[in-house]
Design an enzyme around this catalytic site. Sequence first.
Site, PDB file in Angstrom:
ATOM      1  N   ARG A  14      -6.429   3.525  13.665  1.00  0.00           N
ATOM      2  CA  ARG A  14      -6.715   2.483  12.408  1.00  0.00           C
ATOM      3  C   ARG A  14      -5.364   1.253  12.482  1.00  0.00           C
ATOM      4  O   ARG A  14      -5.534   0.042  12.137  1.00  0.00           O
ATOM      5  CB  ARG A  14      -7.518   2.252  11.622  1.00  0.00           C
ATOM      6  CG  ARG A  14      -7.497   2.880  10.658  1.00  0.00           C
ATOM      7  CD  ARG A  14      -8.196   2.973   9.652  1.00  0.00           C
ATOM      8  NE  ARG A  14      -9.523   2.826  10.045  1.00  0.00           N
ATOM      9  CZ  ARG A  14     -10.900   3.322   8.680  1.00  0.00           C
ATOM     10  NH1 ARG A  14     -10.119   2.900   7.969  1.00  0.00           N
ATOM     11  NH2 ARG A  14     -10.987   2.477   9.424  1.00  0.00           N
ATOM     12  N   LYS A  74     -19.253  13.905  -8.599  1.00  0.00           N
ATOM     13  CA  LYS A  74     -18.756  14.629  -7.291  1.00  0.00           C
ATOM     14  C   LYS A  74     -19.133  15.857  -7.524  1.00  0.00           C
ATOM     15  O   LYS A  74     -18.264  16.393  -8.842  1.00  0.00           O
ATOM     16  CB  LYS A  74     -17.514  14.349  -6.935  1.00  0.00           C
ATOM     17  CG  LYS A  74     -17.401  14.624  -5.226  1.00  0.00           C
ATOM     18  CD  LYS A  74     -15.591  14.379  -4.862  1.00  0.00           C
ATOM     19  CE  LYS A  74     -15.988  13.199  -3.720  1.00  0.00           C
ATOM     20  NZ  LYS A  74     -14.728  12.857  -3.458  1.00  0.00           N
ATOM     21  N   GLU A 127      -4.993   3.330   5.844  1.00  0.00           N
ATOM     22  CA  GLU A 127      -3.918   3.514   6.655  1.00  0.00           C
ATOM     23  C   GLU A 127      -3.349   2.557   6.984  1.00  0.00           C
ATOM     24  O   GLU A 127      -1.912   2.569   7.304  1.00  0.00           O
ATOM     25  CB  GLU A 127      -4.426   4.310   7.327  1.00  0.00           C
ATOM     26  CG  GLU A 127      -4.898   5.724   7.124  1.00  0.00           C
ATOM     27  CD  GLU A 127      -6.052   5.744   6.955  1.00  0.00           C
ATOM     28  OE1 GLU A 127      -6.858   4.948   6.439  1.00  0.00           O
ATOM     29  OE2 GLU A 127      -6.720   6.977   6.487  1.00  0.00           O
TER      30      GLU A 127
HETATM   31  C1  LIG Z   1      -9.654   5.977   7.693  1.00  0.00           C
HETATM   32  C2  LIG Z   1     -10.111   6.883   7.115  1.00  0.00           C
HETATM   33  N1  LIG Z   1      -9.080   8.069   5.730  1.00  0.00           N
HETATM   34  C3  LIG Z   1      -9.127   9.308   5.642  1.00  0.00           C
HETATM   35  C4  LIG Z   1     -10.387   9.142   5.581  1.00  0.00           C
HETATM   36  C5  LIG Z   1     -10.507  10.994   4.618  1.00  0.00           C
HETATM   37  N2  LIG Z   1     -11.126  10.872   3.543  1.00  0.00           N
HETATM   38  C6  LIG Z   1     -12.928  11.749   3.828  1.00  0.00           C
HETATM   39  S1  LIG Z   1     -13.983  11.366   2.881  1.00  0.00           S
HETATM   40  C7  LIG Z   1     -12.621  10.828   1.861  1.00  0.00           C
HETATM   41  C8  LIG Z   1     -12.631   9.924   0.190  1.00  0.00           C
HETATM   42  C9  LIG Z   1     -14.296   9.432   0.258  1.00  0.00           C
HETATM   43  O1  LIG Z   1     -13.975   8.994  -1.114  1.00  0.00           O
HETATM   44  P1  LIG Z   1     -15.392   7.952  -1.567  1.00  0.00           P
HETATM   45  O2  LIG Z   1     -15.427   6.879  -0.993  1.00  0.00           O
HETATM   46  O3  LIG Z   1     -15.308   7.412  -2.676  1.00  0.00           O
HETATM   47  O4  LIG Z   1     -16.479   9.351  -0.875  1.00  0.00           O
HETATM   48  P2  LIG Z   1     -16.414  10.333  -2.164  1.00  0.00           P
HETATM   49  O5  LIG Z   1     -16.073  11.619  -1.131  1.00  0.00           O
HETATM   50  O6  LIG Z   1     -16.049  10.574  -3.139  1.00  0.00           O
HETATM   51  O7  LIG Z   1     -18.759  10.236  -2.324  1.00  0.00           O
HETATM   52  C10 LIG Z   1     -11.486  10.214   2.367  1.00  0.00           C
HETATM   53  C11 LIG Z   1     -10.195   9.749   1.921  1.00  0.00           C
HETATM   54  C12 LIG Z   1     -11.353   9.339   6.238  1.00  0.00           C
HETATM   55  N3  LIG Z   1     -12.891   9.999   6.268  1.00  0.00           N
HETATM   56  N4  LIG Z   1     -11.457   7.816   6.720  1.00  0.00           N
HETATM   57 MG   LIG Z   2     -15.925   8.436  -4.402  1.00  0.00          MG
END
Ligand SMILES: Cc1ncc(C[n+]2csc(CCOP(=O)(O)OP(=O)(O)O)c2C)c(N)n1
Ligand SMILES: [Mg+2]
Length: 603
Positions: A353, A244, A325
């Site tokens: 959700r 990242k 969640e």
């Molecule tokens: C249901 C839900 N909870 C929390 C979030 C907040 N959120 C957005 S991106 C993220 C992290 C995602 O991590 P990953 O899937 O590994 O993607 P990366 O950012 O590492 O590419 C979170 C927790 C969300 N979008 N949806």
């Molecule tokens: Mg990730």
Amino acid sequence: MSIVEGISGPGQLRELPESDLPALAAEIRQRLIDSVSRTGGHLGPNLGVVELTIALHRVFCSPHDAIVWDTGHQSYVHKMLTGRHDGLPGLRQTGGMSGYPSRAESPHDLVENSHASTALSYADGLAKAFALGGGDDRAVVAVVGDGSLTGGMCWEALNNISAAPDRPVIIVLNDNGRSYAPTVGALGTHLAALRGGLSGSLFEQLGLAYLGPVDGHDTGALEAALRKARALRAPVVVHCLTRKGYGYPAAEADEADRMHTISPAKPAGTPSRPTWTDALGDELVEIGQRRPDVVAITAAMLIPTGLQAFARRFPDRVYDVGIAEQHAVTSAAGLAMGGRHPVVCVYATFLNRAFDQVLMDVALHRMPVTFVLDRAGVTGSDGPSHNGMWDLSLLGMVPGMRVATPRDRRRLGELLCEAVDHADGPTALRFPKAEVAGELPTVGRLGSADLLRAHSDPDVLIVSVGPMAGAALAAADELARQGVYATVADPRWILPVDPALVRAAGGYRLVVTVEDSGEHGGFGDAFARAARTAGIDLRLRTLALDQRFLAHGERKAMLAEQGLDGPGIARTVLGALGTAGTTLTLRETPALRVGSVAPVATP
Ligand SMILES: Cc1ncc(C[n+]2csc(CCOP(=O)(O)OP(=O)(O)O)c2C)c(N)n1
Ligand SMILES: [Mg+2]
Ligand SMILES: CC(=O)[C@@H](O)[C@H](O)COP(=O)(O)O
């Protein structure tokens, strides 16, 4: 002309000689850094998928092949390669390019929902539809992050995808080891072991083919793996190792979250004022010190929800459950059954959700769980699936649920204490993505509501929800300039509606409720229903957000557009009093006022 400007779609990308790809990646990366640093957005995640996105669009023929992006926050490169590189300067701004896939923008975009862990379910559905199409050669590709893979829906989908070997789904696991923070739980450990050379992945145990780990920044290696996955014509996981923030030292060095999301650039010297989230974090530490039974839960968003200080102070009383969640809420019910008082900190929209868990696991058992709903109301730049405009409609249905909305920093502290002191059922406290409001003092009481403005012979009662008090007071000032006088009340605890407040409202010629929430089933609806139940005939106007998906924009402007700022509220009052454009002559005898204003010494 730059390379990316010569790409109006994946077709041109596929014609590029391989030797041009490193220069293309470098150019895309620089544009992301330059532009997103100005506009704000998900810089880290997008820097991490430059090579991956190039490889995807060279191997698969979108939109004939379906490419689904989980959460969609990492789709800027995808947009640049599907003819929208010139949209980057307007990213996330009103009328500009969305920060997430947008079906209105392009046929290459399928999923607009920014809620994580959904991509594999979409892919399962698409694969089923293509299979029914008969002899369909269209590939289905789902790009899912390691963090999103901690979400339960992914495993529901994998359970189905793995059971259909004749229905190929290509799962591109974008494993950068993090959500915001390092990915938690056994899955994070397993993926790290696979990075380290472990053979025999969890995925293969389920019957999926597994390719990888692949260097997620080596376009050639990625293309080879994706072509192999395609040729398999079976459900397969391509495990890509990415970083990242890759290629931008400031992002790669960002210990907190690798510049997961950055704010728009501000002029030098702009003071940074505390937010509601900052205030929550401080208050929770205070409570944690005197209440050893209080524990905190986050769904992979410890820092964004303000729990960092609490975690530092009480490391064994905070739980990061991953992007989960539903599990967070029912686990909280378990913690409460075990004698703790859990505080579940989530963004309001993500609580959607876990509604069944709030209703049937927490409220049915009258468990003392407190939900802190950050980003409640209009968030703006993150688009329609991020606005926290659903929680009041949902929580208003939950028997025994009590909902509080602080109008200022002082009330945040008071209400949070009252919430965690409430022992015989769930409570919720909501506040927006904004700087925390300064003191808005109480000048009296109306039922259990704080009076913020009183008048001996008011023309209207404005009942404001939480931080909307600021706009309500601005409206009162505007109205006073026009000879119309408003009493302004803040209920503090807004749901269930206080019957005493409704009775008091019965004495006013006009009542206006104001909330930063969806109009359907929000506070205004609840207030109207309480008046009907009490047999009180009110002249009532309920101001709330239109019940529709609000396109991305800027919070303040969006509230104004919805008539939820001072001038907008004043316009509603004048219109309702039938005085818009005329001089006001109306006055009613005070005897009609049922709700007496009990002045209290301003604390
Ligand atoms: C249901 C839900 N909870 C929390 C979030 C907040 N959120 C957005 S991106 C993220 C992290 C995602 O991590 P990953 O899937 O590994 O993607 P990366 O950012 O590492 O590419 C979170 C927790 C969300 N979008 N949806
Ligand atoms: Mg990730
Ligand atoms: C994609 C996602 O859900 C989060 O990254 C969100 O965009 C963060 O929002 P804030 O910037 O309001 O913390």
